[in-house]
Design a protein around this motif. Structure first.
Motif, PDB file in Angstrom:
ATOM      1  N   MET A   1      -1.158  12.887  -5.276  1.00  0.00           N
ATOM      2  CA  MET A   1      -0.883  12.274  -6.576  1.00  0.00           C
ATOM      3  C   MET A   1       0.590  11.908  -6.699  1.00  0.00           C
ATOM      4  SD  MET A   1      -3.854  12.273  -7.883  1.00  0.00           S
ATOM      5  CE  MET A   1      -3.318  11.540  -9.395  1.00  0.00           C
ATOM      6  N   PRO A   2       0.900  10.774  -7.335  1.00  0.00           N
ATOM      7  CA  PRO A   2       2.314  10.473  -7.591  1.00  0.00           C
ATOM      8  C   PRO A   2       2.920  11.546  -8.497  1.00  0.00           C
ATOM      9  CG  PRO A   2       0.934   8.541  -8.018  1.00  0.00           C
ATOM     10  CD  PRO A   2       0.015   9.709  -7.804  1.00  0.00           C
ATOM     11  N   ALA A   3       4.141  11.949  -8.213  1.00  0.00           N
ATOM     12  CA  ALA A   3       4.824  12.941  -9.052  1.00  0.00           C
ATOM     13  C   ALA A   3       4.896  12.421 -10.477  1.00  0.00           C
ATOM     14  CB  ALA A   3       6.220  13.216  -8.511  1.00  0.00           C
ATOM     15  N   GLY A   4       4.678  13.312 -11.432  1.00  0.00           N
ATOM     16  CA  GLY A   4       4.739  12.925 -12.838  1.00  0.00           C
ATOM     17  C   GLY A   4       3.414  12.473 -13.411  1.00  0.00           C
ATOM     18  N   SER A   5       2.417  12.229 -12.564  1.00  0.00           N
ATOM     19  CA  SER A   5       1.107  11.861 -13.097  1.00  0.00           C
ATOM     20  C   SER A   5       0.454  13.110 -13.665  1.00  0.00           C
ATOM     21  CB  SER A   5       0.234  11.223 -12.018  1.00  0.00           C
ATOM     22  OG  SER A   5      -0.079  12.158 -11.019  1.00  0.00           O
ATOM     23  N   ARG A   6      -0.495  12.936 -14.549  1.00  0.00           N
ATOM     24  CA  ARG A   6      -1.121  14.090 -15.198  1.00  0.00           C
ATOM     25  C   ARG A   6      -1.673  15.092 -14.187  1.00  0.00           C
ATOM     26  NH1 ARG A   6      -5.562  12.549 -18.955  1.00  0.00           N
ATOM     27  NH2 ARG A   6      -5.248  10.460 -18.233  1.00  0.00           N
ATOM     28  N   ASN A   7      -2.371  14.630 -13.174  1.00  0.00           N
ATOM     29  CA  ASN A   7      -2.983  15.543 -12.212  1.00  0.00           C
ATOM     30  C   ASN A   7      -1.961  16.238 -11.331  1.00  0.00           C
ATOM     31  OD1 ASN A   7      -5.444  14.902 -13.204  1.00  0.00           O
ATOM     32  ND2 ASN A   7      -5.937  13.418 -11.617  1.00  0.00           N
ATOM     33  N   SER A   8      -0.774  15.628 -11.099  1.00  0.00           N
ATOM     34  CA  SER A   8       0.221  16.252 -10.222  1.00  0.00           C
ATOM     35  C   SER A   8       0.947  17.403 -10.912  1.00  0.00           C
ATOM     36  CB  SER A   8       1.231  15.223  -9.716  1.00  0.00           C
ATOM     37  OG  SER A   8       2.080  14.815 -10.764  1.00  0.00           O
TER      38      SER A   8
ATOM     39  N   ALA B   1      -1.966  20.780  -6.996  1.00  0.00           N
ATOM     40  CA  ALA B   1      -2.091  19.395  -6.538  1.00  0.00           C
ATOM     41  C   ALA B   1      -0.953  19.032  -5.591  1.00  0.00           C
ATOM     42  CB  ALA B   1      -2.087  18.446  -7.731  1.00  0.00           C
ATOM     43  N   THR B   2      -1.295  18.374  -4.501  1.00  0.00           N
ATOM     44  CA  THR B   2      -0.274  17.836  -3.612  1.00  0.00           C
ATOM     45  C   THR B   2       0.256  16.562  -4.254  1.00  0.00           C
ATOM     46  OG1 THR B   2      -1.398  18.740  -1.691  1.00  0.00           O
ATOM     47  CG2 THR B   2       0.165  16.972  -1.292  1.00  0.00           C
ATOM     48  N   SER B   3       1.583  16.421  -4.299  1.00  0.00           N
ATOM     49  CA  SER B   3       2.157  15.241  -4.941  1.00  0.00           C
ATOM     50  C   SER B   3       3.280  14.669  -4.085  1.00  0.00           C
ATOM     51  CB  SER B   3       2.677  15.586  -6.339  1.00  0.00           C
ATOM     52  OG  SER B   3       3.763  16.477  -6.264  1.00  0.00           O
TER      53      SER B   3
ATOM     54  N   ALA C   1       0.823  -1.215   0.000  1.00  0.00           N
ATOM     55  CA  ALA C   1       0.000   0.000   0.000  1.00  0.00           C
ATOM     56  C   ALA C   1       0.854   1.260   0.000  1.00  0.00           C
ATOM     57  CB  ALA C   1      -0.931   0.004   1.207  1.00  0.00           C
ATOM     58  N   LEU C   2       2.036   1.194   0.589  1.00  0.00           N
ATOM     59  CA  LEU C   2       2.929   2.343   0.656  1.00  0.00           C
ATOM     60  C   LEU C   2       3.841   2.484  -0.558  1.00  0.00           C
ATOM     61  CD1 LEU C   2       4.063   1.932   4.366  1.00  0.00           C
ATOM     62  CD2 LEU C   2       2.554   3.724   3.471  1.00  0.00           C
ATOM     63  N   SER C   3       4.210   1.372  -1.171  1.00  0.00           N
ATOM     64  CA  SER C   3       5.241   1.401  -2.206  1.00  0.00           C
ATOM     65  C   SER C   3       4.730   1.376  -3.639  1.00  0.00           C
ATOM     66  CB  SER C   3       6.221   0.239  -1.994  1.00  0.00           C
ATOM     67  OG  SER C   3       5.549  -1.002  -2.116  1.00  0.00           O
ATOM     68  N   VAL C   4       3.493   0.997  -3.864  1.00  0.00           N
ATOM     69  CA  VAL C   4       2.906   1.044  -5.204  1.00  0.00           C
ATOM     70  C   VAL C   4       2.255   2.433  -5.332  1.00  0.00           C
ATOM     71  CG1 VAL C   4       1.167   0.073  -6.754  1.00  0.00           C
ATOM     72  CG2 VAL C   4       2.545  -1.449  -5.287  1.00  0.00           C
ATOM     73  N   PRO C   5       2.800   3.294  -6.203  1.00  0.00           N
ATOM     74  CA  PRO C   5       2.330   4.685  -6.247  1.00  0.00           C
ATOM     75  C   PRO C   5       0.819   4.863  -6.362  1.00  0.00           C
ATOM     76  CG  PRO C   5       4.325   4.481  -7.525  1.00  0.00           C
ATOM     77  CD  PRO C   5       3.924   3.076  -7.129  1.00  0.00           C
ATOM     78  N   GLU C   6       0.148   4.064  -7.172  1.00  0.00           N
ATOM     79  CA  GLU C   6      -1.293   4.205  -7.329  1.00  0.00           C
ATOM     80  C   GLU C   6      -2.032   3.873  -6.036  1.00  0.00           C
ATOM     81  OE1 GLU C   6       0.698   2.381  -9.392  1.00  0.00           O
ATOM     82  OE2 GLU C   6       0.786   3.842 -11.008  1.00  0.00           O
ATOM     83  N   LEU C   7      -1.550   2.857  -5.310  1.00  0.00           N
ATOM     84  CA  LEU C   7      -2.169   2.507  -4.029  1.00  0.00           C
ATOM     85  C   LEU C   7      -1.840   3.555  -2.969  1.00  0.00           C
ATOM     86  CD1 LEU C   7      -1.441  -1.333  -3.974  1.00  0.00           C
ATOM     87  CD2 LEU C   7      -3.564  -0.168  -4.635  1.00  0.00           C
ATOM     88  N   ALA C   8      -0.584   4.017  -2.958  1.00  0.00           N
ATOM     89  CA  ALA C   8      -0.170   5.042  -1.999  1.00  0.00           C
ATOM     90  C   ALA C   8      -0.968   6.330  -2.215  1.00  0.00           C
ATOM     91  CB  ALA C   8       1.333   5.304  -2.113  1.00  0.00           C
ATOM     92  N   ALA C   9      -1.274   6.649  -3.463  1.00  0.00           N
ATOM     93  CA  ALA C   9      -2.039   7.862  -3.764  1.00  0.00           C
ATOM     94  C   ALA C   9      -3.396   7.825  -3.062  1.00  0.00           C
ATOM     95  CB  ALA C   9      -2.213   8.024  -5.270  1.00  0.00           C
ATOM     96  N   ASP C  10      -4.059   6.674  -3.101  1.00  0.00           N
ATOM     97  CA  ASP C  10      -5.346   6.549  -2.410  1.00  0.00           C
ATOM     98  C   ASP C  10      -5.175   6.721  -0.912  1.00  0.00           C
ATOM     99  OD1 ASP C  10      -6.795   6.136  -4.715  1.00  0.00           O
ATOM    100  OD2 ASP C  10      -6.759   3.949  -4.547  1.00  0.00           O
ATOM    101  N   TRP C  11      -4.159   6.120  -0.365  1.00  0.00           N
ATOM    102  CA  TRP C  11      -3.940   6.149   1.075  1.00  0.00           C
ATOM    103  C   TRP C  11      -3.470   7.519   1.553  1.00  0.00           C
ATOM    104  CZ3 TRP C  11       0.398   5.735   4.578  1.00  0.00           C
ATOM    105  CH2 TRP C  11       0.022   5.320   5.851  1.00  0.00           C
TER     106      TRP C  11
ATOM    107  N   TYR D   1       9.309   9.524   1.162  1.00  0.00           N
ATOM    108  CA  TYR D   1       8.680  10.272   0.080  1.00  0.00           C
ATOM    109  C   TYR D   1       9.159  11.719   0.117  1.00  0.00           C
ATOM    110  CZ  TYR D   1       4.941   6.716   0.618  1.00  0.00           C
ATOM    111  OH  TYR D   1       4.209   5.566   0.736  1.00  0.00           O
ATOM    112  N   ARG D   2       9.309  12.327  -1.061  1.00  0.00           N
ATOM    113  CA  ARG D   2       9.418  13.784  -1.163  1.00  0.00           C
ATOM    114  C   ARG D   2       7.982  14.266  -1.324  1.00  0.00           C
ATOM    115  NH1 ARG D   2      13.798  16.360  -3.118  1.00  0.00           N
ATOM    116  NH2 ARG D   2      14.286  14.509  -4.333  1.00  0.00           N
ATOM    117  N   TRP D   3       7.567  15.175  -0.482  1.00  0.00           N
ATOM    118  CA  TRP D   3       6.184  15.641  -0.437  1.00  0.00           C
ATOM    119  C   TRP D   3       6.140  17.078  -0.920  1.00  0.00           C
ATOM    120  CZ3 TRP D   3       1.969  12.804   0.651  1.00  0.00           C
ATOM    121  CH2 TRP D   3       0.784  13.472   0.944  1.00  0.00           C
ATOM    122  N   ARG D   4       5.331  17.345  -1.914  1.00  0.00           N
ATOM    123  CA  ARG D   4       5.186  18.701  -2.444  1.00  0.00           C
ATOM    124  C   ARG D   4       3.788  19.195  -2.152  1.00  0.00           C
ATOM    125  NH1 ARG D   4       8.562  16.866  -7.333  1.00  0.00           N
ATOM    126  NH2 ARG D   4      10.594  17.647  -6.654  1.00  0.00           N
ATOM    127  N   GLY D   5       3.716  20.264  -1.363  1.00  0.00           N
ATOM    128  CA  GLY D   5       2.418  20.835  -0.999  1.00  0.00           C
ATOM    129  C   GLY D   5       1.747  21.459  -2.190  1.00  0.00           C
TER     130      GLY D   5
END
Length: 123
Positions: free
Chosen positions: A42-49, A54-56, A28-38, A70-74
């Protein structure tokens, strides 16, 4: 039961037990798509991020089944910069996991000594 604390440097630490096997928590923490839900980001580099509002996050370091950073971008344009979130996990039986999250705030940028105002020239 969870415990949390805030250090004088603004670091936030949360510790708790999770009713899930460590392998499931790691996934849940290491798969970006699952981590995004948790994480609610958004994972960095995804269209929405790519939207500045968007927080990424992006994974910058990982020790499998043990530690992840994680590097967290507000999502705010006036955000002081990137922060880092480190999660540590350890199995506590077949269906339980010890979980510790440490959020280190961004390094404060030094303010200009003159308050960023033009300097007055002495006569």
């Amino acid at each position: 039961m969870s415990e949390s604390s805030v250090g004088k440097d603004g670091e936030i630490v949360v510790e708790c037990g999770l009713d899930a096997p460590a392998e499931r928590v790691w996934r849940a923490l290491s798969v970006p798509e699952l981590a995004a839900d948790w994480l609610g980001a958004m994972p960095a580099g995804s269209r929405n991020s790519e939207d500045d509002s968007a927080t990424s996050f992006e994974i910058v370091d990982a020790t499998p089944f043990s530690r992840l950073t994680y590097r967290w971008r507000g999502g705010s344009p006036d955000s002081p910069g990137d922060s880092f979130v480190t999660v540590e996990i350890a199995p506590r039986g077949p269906q339980n996991t010890w979980f510790r999250l440490t959020h280190r705030p961004p390094a404060m940028r030094p303010a200009a000594a003159n308050g960023n105002r033009p300097m007055a020239l002495a006569a």
